[in-house]
Scaffold this active site. Sequence first.
Site, mmCIF file in Angstrom:
data_model
loop_
_atom_site.group_PDB
_atom_site.id
_atom_site.type_symbol
_atom_site.label_atom_id
_atom_site.label_comp_id
_atom_site.label_asym_id
_atom_site.label_seq_id
_atom_site.Cartn_x
_atom_site.Cartn_y
_atom_site.Cartn_z
ATOM 1 N N LYS A 1 78.993 14.288 -13.277
ATOM 2 C CA LYS A 1 78.476 13.318 -13.037
ATOM 3 C C LYS A 1 78.993 12.474 -11.691
ATOM 4 C CE LYS A 1 82.288 9.680 -12.650
ATOM 5 N NZ LYS A 1 82.104 8.838 -11.769
ATOM 6 N N ASN A 2 79.258 13.035 -10.283
ATOM 7 C CA ASN A 2 79.673 12.342 -9.367
ATOM 8 C C ASN A 2 77.966 13.409 -8.503
ATOM 9 O OD1 ASN A 2 81.168 10.781 -9.726
ATOM 10 N ND2 ASN A 2 82.591 11.820 -8.739
ATOM 11 N N CYS B 1 88.340 -1.179 -7.447
ATOM 12 C CA CYS B 1 88.936 -1.454 -8.598
ATOM 13 C C CYS B 1 90.231 -1.341 -8.727
ATOM 14 C CB CYS B 1 88.053 -0.132 -9.554
ATOM 15 S SG CYS B 1 88.124 1.599 -8.446
ATOM 16 N N ARG C 1 88.156 -0.477 -2.559
ATOM 17 C CA ARG C 1 86.374 0.372 -2.245
ATOM 18 C C ARG C 1 85.514 -0.029 -0.936
ATOM 19 N NH1 ARG C 1 86.006 3.662 -7.709
ATOM 20 N NH2 ARG C 1 85.315 5.188 -5.963
ATOM 21 N N ASP D 1 89.844 13.601 -7.340
ATOM 22 C CA ASP D 1 90.494 13.320 -8.992
ATOM 23 C C ASP D 1 90.552 13.856 -9.815
ATOM 24 O OD1 ASP D 1 86.676 12.223 -8.056
ATOM 25 O OD2 ASP D 1 88.628 11.054 -7.768
ATOM 26 N N ARG E 1 83.359 6.452 -19.643
ATOM 27 C CA ARG E 1 82.433 6.909 -18.393
ATOM 28 C C ARG E 1 82.189 8.432 -17.533
ATOM 29 N NH1 ARG E 1 83.593 2.041 -13.578
ATOM 30 N NH2 ARG E 1 82.117 3.318 -13.183
HETATM 31 C C1 EPZ Z 1 83.494 9.368 -4.390
HETATM 32 O O1 EPZ Z 1 83.980 7.376 -4.857
HETATM 33 C C2 EPZ Z 1 82.907 10.369 -6.169
HETATM 34 N N1 EPZ Z 1 82.311 9.203 -6.828
HETATM 35 C C3 EPZ Z 1 85.131 9.702 -6.116
HETATM 36 O O2 EPZ Z 1 84.719 10.431 -7.934
HETATM 37 C C4 EPZ Z 1 85.885 10.458 -5.087
HETATM 38 O O3 EPZ Z 1 87.555 9.812 -5.995
HETATM 39 C C5 EPZ Z 1 85.918 9.969 -3.826
HETATM 40 O O4 EPZ Z 1 84.454 9.730 -3.943
HETATM 41 C C6 EPZ Z 1 86.409 10.577 -3.182
HETATM 42 O O5 EPZ Z 1 86.168 12.291 -3.415
HETATM 43 C C7 EPZ Z 1 81.520 8.931 -6.928
HETATM 44 O O6 EPZ Z 1 81.040 10.325 -6.987
HETATM 45 C C8 EPZ Z 1 80.528 8.184 -8.068
HETATM 46 P P1 EPZ Z 1 84.992 7.528 -0.149
HETATM 47 P P2 EPZ Z 1 83.464 7.072 -3.322
HETATM 48 O O7 EPZ Z 1 84.008 6.377 0.033
HETATM 49 O O8 EPZ Z 1 82.292 7.296 -2.646
HETATM 50 C C9 EPZ Z 1 87.176 4.593 1.518
HETATM 51 C C10 EPZ Z 1 85.355 9.828 -10.013
HETATM 52 O O9 EPZ Z 1 87.127 9.650 -10.926
HETATM 53 N N2 EPZ Z 1 85.993 3.955 2.588
HETATM 54 O O10 EPZ Z 1 84.943 8.918 -0.102
HETATM 55 O O11 EPZ Z 1 83.559 5.323 -3.622
HETATM 56 C C11 EPZ Z 1 87.590 4.481 0.277
HETATM 57 O O12 EPZ Z 1 87.939 3.291 -0.244
HETATM 58 C C12 EPZ Z 1 85.333 8.863 -8.771
HETATM 59 O O13 EPZ Z 1 84.695 10.361 -10.981
HETATM 60 C C13 EPZ Z 1 85.873 3.102 3.028
HETATM 61 O O14 EPZ Z 1 87.574 2.667 3.908
HETATM 62 O O15 EPZ Z 1 84.393 7.979 -2.175
HETATM 63 C C14 EPZ Z 1 88.268 5.430 0.337
HETATM 64 O O16 EPZ Z 1 89.647 4.741 -0.001
HETATM 65 C C15 EPZ Z 1 86.682 7.566 -8.899
HETATM 66 N N3 EPZ Z 1 85.051 2.226 3.755
HETATM 67 C C16 EPZ Z 1 88.207 6.360 1.220
HETATM 68 O O17 EPZ Z 1 87.239 6.307 1.418
HETATM 69 C C17 EPZ Z 1 83.565 2.713 3.185
HETATM 70 O O18 EPZ Z 1 82.831 2.090 3.507
HETATM 71 C C18 EPZ Z 1 87.256 7.304 -0.011
HETATM 72 O O19 EPZ Z 1 85.933 6.962 -0.614
HETATM 73 C C19 EPZ Z 1 83.775 3.727 2.273
HETATM 74 C C20 EPZ Z 1 84.896 4.610 1.840
#
Ligand code: EPZ
Length: 415
Positions: A22-23, A116, A121, A307, A399
Amino acid sequence: MDSIHICGGYPLYGETRIQGSKNAVLPILAATVLVDGVSTLKNCPDIADVRCMVRLLESVGCSVERRGGQIRVDAGCIRETGLPREYVIRMRSSVVMMGALLGRMGKVTISYPGGCVIGKRPIDMHLQSFARLGVELKEEGDTLTAQAKCLQGGLIRLAFPSVGATENSILAAVLAQGETQIENVAREPEIDALCGFLCCAGADISRTGEDGSTLSIRGGNTLHSCCYHIPADRIVAGTYLLGCMAAGGRICLKEAEPRELTALLEVIEGMGGRFSYGQNTLTLTAPKRPQALSHVCTAVYPGYPTDLQSQLVAALALAEGESVVEETVFENRFRVVPELVRMGACIRIKGNRAIVKGVASLHGSRVRAMELRGGAALCMAALAAKGESWIDDRHFIDRGYEALEQDIRNLGGRI
Ligand code: EPZ
């Protein structure tokens, strides 16, 4: 019926093939917008988030055909730069469409993707990256418009190796004029898959820096039609491995890639699991009862994946001894714990740590999924719990899991 019914308390024996990731497929689908031609993606999972991303592609003018695991996207004529709110708020990862539309059209309008249950996020790092490439941002209410007369390559330094911010930076940079360096990038395998697709379409991207934490992108090439195979989903594979650790037994996963799961494999071996490796297969023999782990901490790749945190807590709920699981990536990712407690688990939360006191058995119960990976963790716990369980609001699980029932039946579970 938005509910899953499981009769648990039996060890798992069987084998199943792991679906496409998915990711990986979501950012690659967004990346097809950059291609002035047809992109053919193979091994795409048939899940709700993919269907949502396909709607977003169609809303900007792509024509999309799905045949089994193959999705064909013709992005020859993009005619729209506004993303419909109903899809953006339904799926956060729609935010990567920003980088793709900026790259191809120089403009995008999007309503702020909400947070969410697992966290706020925010997308501040995504927007900072765009600004580094000459993009002007304008907010009106919860609508954001990003525009650039001409995207110029530049230096992007991510404050945190965010997966989404890395993906959006790549997508915006790949057609920009000149060279872009992105430092402190996420190192998740899904980033390599995205770069693999883009290079297959003619982009010029390479990893530099001694630890691969910098990407160099030479922009300006036009991207051409290509064909790409989506890799297996490491989180789905890890989910089933942890389900087997909870319920016991011996399972074989086909097409899982062990090299992408090293942190999980080490944790499972620490719990008493034993692995054997075949041609494109990974076999786990679970102990009668898992061993507790003094402390496991989630981290960005290659650390233990956030995850797979809920699924680990579910397996440790049955371990011999007390374990501590610390969540460092998201601020609110223990929502599954009260539902596990309803099944007889003995878990308390202290700040960003779950203290899990193993119990000899769980009992079936009616529980509720509140988000994707927590819902999957409840299914794994239900396979181990003695008696019948119902997991409501299963749409969260759909999802990301293409064929959960079939997979669990293949593995010998009663669902
Ligand atoms: C991706 O989400 C994945 N989703 C998530 O999987 C996964 O948990 C996450 O990466 C971490 O590995 C997809 O790939 C579609 P991040 P993403 O930006 O990109 C903070 C699942 O279950 N942050 O690495 O949203 C954020 O709040 C999903 O498949 C900021 O503060 O994750 C979080 O605390 C859930 N500012 C941390 O960084 C920003 O601009 C990691 O988020 C961006 C992120």
